[in-house]
Design a protein around this motif. Structure first.
Motif: not given
Length: 274
Positions: A124-134, A162-167, A171-172, A222-228
């Motif tokens: 109903r309300e969804g969830r925030a995802v506000d951190s990453t694990e580079p 958090p968003l789990l990312a690779n080196e 985004v993973c 790419p994590l940077t693309r999430l801004a779009e």
């Protein structure tokens, strides 16, 4: 978790399960598991869950002793589930909740638990995802493609999600879910070599190829693309699809409607499964 369980098709009480029967799984994490949704006594996408579980066991056949083939067949697991539900008045034949199958030490363990207490609120309300694990994963690492019993890395991050990312800065996945972002008019999810788990709901959506005219594709994210991103959701078998209403500090109100459409599609596909 409920007290009624099954080991290789034999219905038992949890307190009667012997630790030494699962020593490799317990001490070394040498095994795999899958969790599946049960609606009104019916397991969703069970054949897909069993296929993934069997494939993981086969991929590590030298270190994980497989259960007997007859107990991991779909008909056998459905029968075992039915007998567990019939044996426990706290469950019953119309049980709705989550099943878990763990394969290790030559055994298949079935356990059952109630629905996630916040499942309805998340839908109903969804969830925030506000951190990453580079750098949480390395590109091409194969172990995240299997849901291993050694799950501590994901377990410790469940609360913060958090968003789990690779080196490479791609985004993973999330600790317990796959991610989809609405970018350039497409629903994009990371590829398996990102790496990420080949989630069952992820697979169902990719096989559909589109959602109400939106292509569903697998590509590097790419994590940077999430801004779009115009919207974002995450998927898993227990809660199906959850809208990400805030992504890395940016509000995404359209995520809830996208999640609702995806959930409806997944449920339609579940109803059509053999």
């Amino acid at each position: 978790m409920f007290s009624t369980v099954a080991v290789n098709g034999e219905v038992k009480r949890w307190e009667d399960v012997r630790l030494h029967d699962f020593a490799q799984g317990f001490f070394f994490g040498a095994g795999f598991f899958t969790t599946f949704r049960i609606d009104g006594g019916t397991p969703l996408f069970l054949s897909r869950h069993l296929a993934r579980l069997s494939a993981s066991v086969a991929a590590y056949s030298s270190t994980v002793r497989a259960p007997p083939p007859e107990v991991i067949r779909e008909e056998a697991v459905r029968d075992t589930l039915r007998r567990c539900l019939d044996a426990d008045t706290a469950l019953g034949p119309r049980f709705t909740g989550v099943g878990k199958l763990a394969a290790s030490d030559g055994k298949l363990l079935l356990t059952l638990r109630p629905p996630s207490p916040d499942a309805e609120r998340l839908q109903r309300e969804g969830r925030a995802v506000d951190s990453t694990e580079p750098g949480a994963y390395r590109h091409g690492e194969s172990t995240p493609n299997h849901k291993g019993l050694s799950y501590f890395r994901q377990y410790t991050l469940m609360a913060s999600m958090p968003l789990l990312a690779n080196e490479r800065g791609h985004v993973c996945e999330l600790p317990t879910a796959n991610l989809f972002a609405l970018l350039d008019g497409q629903l994009v999810t990371p590829p398996l070599d990102a790496p990420c788990l080949p989630g069952i709901i992820r697979q169902v959506l990719l096989e559909a190829g589109h959602l109400d005219g939106l292509p569903v594709v697998e590509q590097a994210l790419p994590l940077t693309r999430l801004a779009e991103a115009r919207a974002c959701v995450f998927t898993n078998s227990a809660v199906l699809v959850t809208g990400v209403t805030r992504l890395l500090g940016r509000a995404l109100p359209d995520s809830l409607s996208v999640a609702e459409r995806m959930r409806a599609h997944v449920l339609r596909m579940a109803a059509q499964e053999p």
